[in-house]
Design a protein around this motif. Structure first.
Motif, PDB file in Angstrom:
ATOM      1  N   ILE A   1       1.901  18.864  -4.599  1.00  0.00           N
ATOM      2  CA  ILE A   1       2.312  18.728  -5.707  1.00  0.00           C
ATOM      3  C   ILE A   1       2.375  19.033  -7.265  1.00  0.00           C
ATOM      4  N   ILE A   2       3.318  19.412  -8.039  1.00  0.00           N
ATOM      5  CA  ILE A   2       2.694  19.740  -9.006  1.00  0.00           C
ATOM      6  C   ILE A   2       4.061  19.496 -10.339  1.00  0.00           C
ATOM      7  N   HIS A   3       3.277  19.564 -10.759  1.00  0.00           N
ATOM      8  CA  HIS A   3       3.644  18.997 -12.207  1.00  0.00           C
ATOM      9  C   HIS A   3       3.864  19.576 -13.542  1.00  0.00           C
ATOM     10  N   THR A   4       5.375  19.649 -14.300  1.00  0.00           N
ATOM     11  CA  THR A   4       5.436  20.464 -15.256  1.00  0.00           C
ATOM     12  C   THR A   4       5.157  19.598 -16.913  1.00  0.00           C
ATOM     13  N   HIS A   5       4.681  18.562 -16.903  1.00  0.00           N
ATOM     14  CA  HIS A   5       3.754  17.952 -17.378  1.00  0.00           C
ATOM     15  C   HIS A   5       2.972  16.202 -17.102  1.00  0.00           C
ATOM     16  N   ALA A   6       2.982  15.483 -17.925  1.00  0.00           N
ATOM     17  CA  ALA A   6       2.217  14.348 -17.619  1.00  0.00           C
ATOM     18  C   ALA A   6       2.892  12.620 -18.305  1.00  0.00           C
ATOM     19  N   HIS A   7       4.044  12.788 -18.519  1.00  0.00           N
ATOM     20  CA  HIS A   7       5.272  12.190 -18.800  1.00  0.00           C
ATOM     21  C   HIS A   7       5.263  10.822 -17.806  1.00  0.00           C
ATOM     22  N   LEU A   8       4.967   9.837 -18.325  1.00  0.00           N
ATOM     23  CA  LEU A   8       4.761   9.057 -16.627  1.00  0.00           C
ATOM     24  C   LEU A   8       6.076   8.766 -15.921  1.00  0.00           C
ATOM     25  N   ASP A   9       7.143   9.063 -16.212  1.00  0.00           N
ATOM     26  CA  ASP A   9       8.225   9.597 -15.591  1.00  0.00           C
ATOM     27  C   ASP A   9       7.793  11.070 -14.415  1.00  0.00           C
ATOM     28  N   HIS A  10       7.233  11.226 -15.239  1.00  0.00           N
ATOM     29  CA  HIS A  10       6.938  12.717 -13.503  1.00  0.00           C
ATOM     30  C   HIS A  10       5.743  12.458 -12.486  1.00  0.00           C
ATOM     31  N   PHE A  11       4.953  11.468 -12.511  1.00  0.00           N
ATOM     32  CA  PHE A  11       4.298  11.169 -11.896  1.00  0.00           C
ATOM     33  C   PHE A  11       4.037  10.138 -11.279  1.00  0.00           C
ATOM     34  N   LEU A  12       4.818   9.068 -11.714  1.00  0.00           N
ATOM     35  CA  LEU A  12       4.999   8.096 -11.304  1.00  0.00           C
ATOM     36  C   LEU A  12       4.571   7.447  -9.544  1.00  0.00           C
ATOM     37  N   ALA A  13       4.998   8.635  -8.918  1.00  0.00           N
ATOM     38  CA  ALA A  13       5.202   8.674  -7.084  1.00  0.00           C
ATOM     39  C   ALA A  13       3.957   9.049  -6.485  1.00  0.00           C
ATOM     40  N   SER A  14       3.111   9.754  -7.637  1.00  0.00           N
ATOM     41  CA  SER A  14       2.450  11.010  -7.229  1.00  0.00           C
ATOM     42  C   SER A  14       0.931  10.663  -6.923  1.00  0.00           C
ATOM     43  N   GLY A  15       0.729   9.456  -6.743  1.00  0.00           N
ATOM     44  CA  GLY A  15      -0.500   9.187  -6.160  1.00  0.00           C
ATOM     45  C   GLY A  15       0.057   8.380  -4.840  1.00  0.00           C
TER      46      GLY A  15
ATOM     47  N   LEU B   1       6.462  23.079  -1.283  1.00  0.00           N
ATOM     48  CA  LEU B   1       5.631  22.087  -2.815  1.00  0.00           C
ATOM     49  C   LEU B   1       6.594  21.379  -2.544  1.00  0.00           C
ATOM     50  N   VAL B   2       6.115  19.734  -4.012  1.00  0.00           N
ATOM     51  CA  VAL B   2       6.829  18.741  -4.732  1.00  0.00           C
ATOM     52  C   VAL B   2       6.880  19.347  -6.213  1.00  0.00           C
ATOM     53  N   VAL B   3       8.187  19.121  -6.764  1.00  0.00           N
ATOM     54  CA  VAL B   3       7.697  18.905  -8.121  1.00  0.00           C
ATOM     55  C   VAL B   3       8.296  17.675  -9.073  1.00  0.00           C
ATOM     56  N   ASP B   4       7.156  16.910  -9.263  1.00  0.00           N
ATOM     57  CA  ASP B   4       7.407  15.836 -10.679  1.00  0.00           C
ATOM     58  C   ASP B   4       7.743  14.975  -9.563  1.00  0.00           C
ATOM     59  N   PRO B   5       7.792  14.283  -8.857  1.00  0.00           N
ATOM     60  CA  PRO B   5       7.542  12.757  -7.962  1.00  0.00           C
ATOM     61  C   PRO B   5       7.452  11.932  -8.860  1.00  0.00           C
ATOM     62  N   GLY B   6       8.627  11.443  -9.945  1.00  0.00           N
ATOM     63  CA  GLY B   6       8.638  10.856 -10.827  1.00  0.00           C
ATOM     64  C   GLY B   6       8.598   9.087 -10.622  1.00  0.00           C
ATOM     65  N   GLY B   7       8.615   9.290  -8.980  1.00  0.00           N
ATOM     66  CA  GLY B   7       9.336   7.447  -8.344  1.00  0.00           C
ATOM     67  C   GLY B   7      10.187   7.644  -6.620  1.00  0.00           C
ATOM     68  N   ASP B   8      10.245   6.316  -6.390  1.00  0.00           N
ATOM     69  CA  ASP B   8      10.382   6.907  -5.299  1.00  0.00           C
ATOM     70  C   ASP B   8      10.170   7.272  -4.055  1.00  0.00           C
ATOM     71  N   HIS B   9       7.930   7.073  -3.807  1.00  0.00           N
ATOM     72  CA  HIS B   9       7.986   8.523  -3.270  1.00  0.00           C
ATOM     73  C   HIS B   9       8.932   8.307  -0.597  1.00  0.00           C
ATOM     74  N   GLU B  10       9.185   6.970  -1.046  1.00  0.00           N
ATOM     75  CA  GLU B  10       9.961   6.803   0.224  1.00  0.00           C
ATOM     76  C   GLU B  10      11.135   8.060   0.171  1.00  0.00           C
ATOM     77  N   LEU B  11      11.279   8.015  -0.769  1.00  0.00           N
ATOM     78  CA  LEU B  11      12.937   8.591  -1.332  1.00  0.00           C
ATOM     79  C   LEU B  11      12.463  10.612  -0.412  1.00  0.00           C
ATOM     80  N   ILE B  12      11.403  10.581  -1.119  1.00  0.00           N
ATOM     81  CA  ILE B  12      11.092  12.112  -1.180  1.00  0.00           C
ATOM     82  C   ILE B  12      10.832  12.069   0.046  1.00  0.00           C
ATOM     83  N   LEU B  13      10.000  11.332   0.632  1.00  0.00           N
ATOM     84  CA  LEU B  13       9.338  11.335   2.576  1.00  0.00           C
ATOM     85  C   LEU B  13      10.634  11.704   3.176  1.00  0.00           C
ATOM     86  N   ALA B  14      11.628  10.920   2.879  1.00  0.00           N
ATOM     87  CA  ALA B  14      12.981  11.424   3.600  1.00  0.00           C
ATOM     88  C   ALA B  14      13.477  12.142   3.951  1.00  0.00           C
TER      89      ALA B  14
END
Length: 215
Positions: free
Chosen positions: A58-72, A33-46
Protein backbone atom coordinates in the motif's frame (compact mmCIF):
# COMPACT_ATOMS: atom_id res chain seq x y z
CA UNK A 1 8.59 -13.62 -28.01
CA UNK A 2 5.00 -12.90 -27.08
CA UNK A 3 4.10 -9.45 -25.76
CA UNK A 4 3.76 -8.96 -22.03
CA UNK A 5 0.12 -8.75 -20.92
CA UNK A 6 -0.92 -5.21 -20.07
CA UNK A 7 -0.77 -3.96 -16.51
CA UNK A 8 -4.14 -3.90 -14.75
CA UNK A 9 -5.10 -0.39 -13.66
CA UNK A 10 -8.29 0.77 -12.02
CA UNK A 11 -8.83 4.21 -10.46
CA UNK A 12 -11.88 5.31 -8.49
CA UNK A 13 -12.70 8.02 -5.89
CA UNK A 14 -12.88 7.04 -2.23
CA UNK A 15 -13.42 8.61 1.16
CA UNK A 16 -14.96 11.86 2.37
CA UNK A 17 -12.79 14.05 0.11
CA UNK A 18 -13.02 11.79 -2.98
CA UNK A 19 -9.32 11.04 -3.34
CA UNK A 20 -8.45 8.91 -6.35
CA UNK A 21 -7.41 5.43 -5.21
CA UNK A 22 -5.61 3.34 -7.81
CA UNK A 23 -5.09 -0.41 -8.04
CA UNK A 24 -2.10 -1.52 -10.12
CA UNK A 25 -2.00 -5.26 -10.79
CA UNK A 26 0.40 -7.67 -12.44
CA UNK A 27 -1.76 -10.00 -14.57
CA UNK A 28 0.91 -12.72 -14.48
CA UNK A 29 1.53 -12.96 -10.73
CA UNK A 30 -1.80 -11.60 -9.51
CA UNK A 31 0.04 -9.26 -7.13
CA UNK A 32 -1.11 -5.67 -6.73
CA UNK A 33 -0.24 -2.26 -5.38
CA UNK A 34 -2.88 -0.01 -3.88
CA UNK A 35 -2.12 3.69 -4.12
CA UNK A 36 -3.75 6.17 -1.71
CA UNK A 37 -6.57 4.26 0.03
CA UNK A 38 -8.27 7.38 1.34
CA UNK A 39 -11.39 5.64 2.63
CA UNK A 40 -14.01 3.01 1.76
CA UNK A 41 -11.73 0.04 2.44
CA UNK A 42 -14.55 -2.44 1.73
CA UNK A 43 -14.97 -0.99 -1.78
CA UNK A 44 -11.21 -1.27 -2.42
CA UNK A 45 -11.16 -4.86 -1.18
CA UNK A 46 -14.18 -5.72 -3.35
CA UNK A 47 -12.46 -4.29 -6.45
CA UNK A 48 -9.29 -6.27 -5.72
CA UNK A 49 -11.36 -9.41 -5.34
CA UNK A 50 -13.27 -8.76 -8.59
CA UNK A 51 -9.96 -8.27 -10.42
CA UNK A 52 -8.50 -11.45 -8.91
CA UNK A 53 -5.61 -9.55 -7.31
CA UNK A 54 -3.80 -9.80 -3.97
CA UNK A 55 -2.42 -6.53 -2.61
CA UNK A 56 1.17 -6.76 -1.38
CA UNK A 57 2.03 -3.07 -0.93
CA UNK A 58 0.00 0.00 0.00
CA UNK A 59 1.86 3.05 -1.26
CA UNK A 60 1.11 6.71 -0.63
CA UNK A 61 1.72 9.79 -2.72
CA UNK A 62 1.72 11.85 0.49
CA UNK A 63 0.30 11.92 4.01
CA UNK A 64 -2.67 14.25 3.86
CA UNK A 65 -5.59 12.57 5.62
CA UNK A 66 -7.68 12.03 2.48
CA UNK A 67 -4.98 9.81 0.97
CA UNK A 68 -4.52 7.32 3.84
CA UNK A 69 -7.65 7.20 5.99
CA UNK A 70 -8.28 3.53 5.12
CA UNK A 71 -4.63 2.43 5.16
CA UNK A 72 -4.84 0.84 8.62
CA UNK A 73 -7.96 -1.12 7.74
CA UNK A 74 -6.40 -2.24 4.44
CA UNK A 75 -3.27 -3.45 6.24
CA UNK A 76 -5.34 -5.25 8.87
CA UNK A 77 -7.47 -7.04 6.27
CA UNK A 78 -4.69 -7.94 3.80
CA UNK A 79 -1.36 -7.96 5.66
CA UNK A 80 0.08 -5.65 2.98
CA UNK A 81 2.89 -3.30 3.97
CA UNK A 82 2.47 0.49 4.23
CA UNK A 83 4.95 2.72 2.35
CA UNK A 84 5.53 6.49 2.64
CA UNK A 85 8.37 8.97 2.12
CA UNK A 86 9.95 9.78 5.48
CA UNK A 87 9.63 13.54 4.98
CA UNK A 88 5.85 13.18 5.43
CA UNK A 89 6.11 11.31 8.74
CA UNK A 90 5.08 14.46 10.65
CA UNK A 91 1.80 14.54 8.72
CA UNK A 92 1.15 10.81 9.17
CA UNK A 93 1.76 11.19 12.90
CA UNK A 94 -0.77 14.05 13.05
CA UNK A 95 -3.70 12.31 11.39
CA UNK A 96 -5.98 13.04 14.35
CA UNK A 97 -5.24 16.78 14.10
CA UNK A 98 -5.87 16.72 10.33
CA UNK A 99 -9.19 14.94 10.82
CA UNK A 100 -10.26 17.47 13.44
CA UNK A 101 -9.42 20.38 11.11
CA UNK A 102 -11.47 18.93 8.25
CA UNK A 103 -14.30 17.54 10.40
CA UNK A 104 -13.59 13.95 9.34
CA UNK A 105 -13.98 10.98 11.75
CA UNK A 106 -10.60 9.82 13.06
CA UNK A 107 -9.51 6.25 12.40
CA UNK A 108 -6.07 5.40 13.86
CA UNK A 109 -3.45 4.15 11.39
CA UNK A 110 -0.28 2.21 12.30
CA UNK A 111 3.16 3.58 11.45
CA UNK A 112 4.46 2.95 7.92
CA UNK A 113 6.39 -0.29 7.52
CA UNK A 114 8.93 1.09 5.06
CA UNK A 115 10.11 4.49 3.88
CA UNK A 116 9.94 5.12 0.16
CA UNK A 117 13.11 6.36 -1.54
CA UNK A 118 13.58 8.33 -4.74
CA UNK A 119 14.05 6.01 -7.75
CA UNK A 120 13.02 2.97 -5.68
CA UNK A 121 11.61 0.03 -7.64
CA UNK A 122 8.05 -0.77 -6.59
CA UNK A 123 6.66 -4.19 -5.72
CA UNK A 124 5.45 -6.12 -8.80
CA UNK A 125 8.60 -4.92 -10.59
CA UNK A 126 6.64 -2.67 -12.90
CA UNK A 127 7.19 0.85 -11.62
CA UNK A 128 9.43 3.30 -9.84
CA UNK A 129 8.89 5.82 -7.04
CA UNK A 130 9.88 9.44 -7.68
CA UNK A 131 10.32 12.01 -4.92
CA UNK A 132 8.40 15.09 -6.13
CA UNK A 133 8.19 17.46 -3.13
CA UNK A 134 6.24 20.70 -3.06
CA UNK A 135 2.64 19.85 -2.20
CA UNK A 136 4.16 18.24 0.88
CA UNK A 137 7.86 17.63 1.71
CA UNK A 138 7.52 13.89 1.10
CA UNK A 139 5.24 13.91 -1.94
CA UNK A 140 5.88 11.01 -4.31
CA UNK A 141 4.85 10.21 -7.87
CA UNK A 142 4.81 6.69 -9.28
CA UNK A 143 5.95 6.02 -12.85
CA UNK A 144 5.11 2.87 -14.81
CA UNK A 145 7.13 3.25 -18.04
CA UNK A 146 5.86 0.20 -19.94
CA UNK A 147 2.27 1.29 -19.40
CA UNK A 148 3.09 5.01 -19.95
CA UNK A 149 1.27 5.68 -16.70
CA UNK A 150 2.09 8.35 -14.11
CA UNK A 151 0.37 8.50 -10.74
CA UNK A 152 1.01 12.10 -9.67
CA UNK A 153 -1.02 12.39 -6.46
CA UNK A 154 -1.71 16.02 -5.61
CA UNK A 155 1.41 17.29 -7.41
CA UNK A 156 -0.14 17.67 -10.88
CA UNK A 157 -3.79 17.95 -11.88
CA UNK A 158 -5.63 18.40 -15.15
CA UNK A 159 -4.81 22.07 -15.84
CA UNK A 160 -3.78 22.55 -12.24
CA UNK A 161 -1.12 21.88 -9.63
CA UNK A 162 -1.21 20.95 -5.96
CA UNK A 163 -1.81 23.65 -3.41
CA UNK A 164 1.24 24.73 -1.41
CA UNK A 165 -0.45 26.60 1.46
CA UNK A 166 -0.82 23.57 3.72
CA UNK A 167 1.75 22.10 6.14
CA UNK A 168 5.19 21.96 4.51
CA UNK A 169 4.00 23.14 1.09
CA UNK A 170 6.53 24.99 -1.09
CA UNK A 171 5.72 26.48 -4.52
CA UNK A 172 9.35 26.65 -5.66
CA UNK A 173 9.72 22.94 -4.85
CA UNK A 174 6.55 21.85 -6.64
CA UNK A 175 7.60 23.88 -9.69
CA UNK A 176 10.98 22.11 -9.75
CA UNK A 177 9.36 18.70 -9.25
CA UNK A 178 6.96 19.21 -12.15
CA UNK A 179 9.44 20.82 -14.54
CA UNK A 180 12.46 18.61 -13.87
CA UNK A 181 10.91 15.27 -12.96
CA UNK A 182 7.40 14.95 -14.36
CA UNK A 183 7.82 16.94 -17.57
CA UNK A 184 10.90 14.87 -18.41
CA UNK A 185 8.74 11.74 -18.82
CA UNK A 186 6.98 10.47 -21.94
CA UNK A 187 4.51 13.13 -23.02
CA UNK A 188 2.11 10.42 -24.21
CA UNK A 189 1.76 9.22 -20.62
CA UNK A 190 -1.62 9.13 -18.92
CA UNK A 191 -1.54 11.07 -15.64
CA UNK A 192 -3.66 9.81 -12.76
CA UNK A 193 -4.24 12.82 -10.52
CA UNK A 194 -5.01 12.86 -6.81
CA UNK A 195 -8.53 14.15 -7.42
CA UNK A 196 -10.60 14.52 -10.56
CA UNK A 197 -10.05 13.24 -14.09
CA UNK A 198 -6.97 11.74 -15.71
CA UNK A 199 -4.99 13.94 -18.07
CA UNK A 200 -2.22 13.53 -20.65
CA UNK A 201 1.26 14.66 -19.71
CA UNK A 202 1.93 16.40 -23.03
CA UNK A 203 -1.28 18.40 -22.68
CA UNK A 204 -0.16 19.65 -19.26
CA UNK A 205 3.31 20.49 -20.56
CA UNK A 206 1.74 22.77 -23.17
CA UNK A 207 -1.51 23.95 -21.59
CA UNK A 208 -1.20 23.89 -17.78
CA UNK A 209 -1.80 27.53 -16.80
CA UNK A 210 0.43 27.29 -13.70
CA UNK A 211 3.54 25.51 -14.96
CA UNK A 212 4.32 24.93 -18.63
CA UNK A 213 7.33 23.16 -20.07
CA UNK A 214 10.07 25.43 -21.36
CA UNK A 215 8.75 28.62 -19.73
Amino acid sequence: MSAQPALIRETFPVGPLQCNCTIIGDPVTGKALVVDPGGDHELILARLDALGLKVVSIIHTHAHLDHFLASGQMKEKTGATLHLHQDDKFLWDNLEMQCRMFGVPYQPVPAPDQWLADDEALACGCGVAMHTPGHTPGSMSFWFPEAKLLIAGDTLFRRGIGRTDLWGGDFAQIERSIRLRLYSLDEDATVVTGHGPDTRLGDEMRENPFIRAGQ
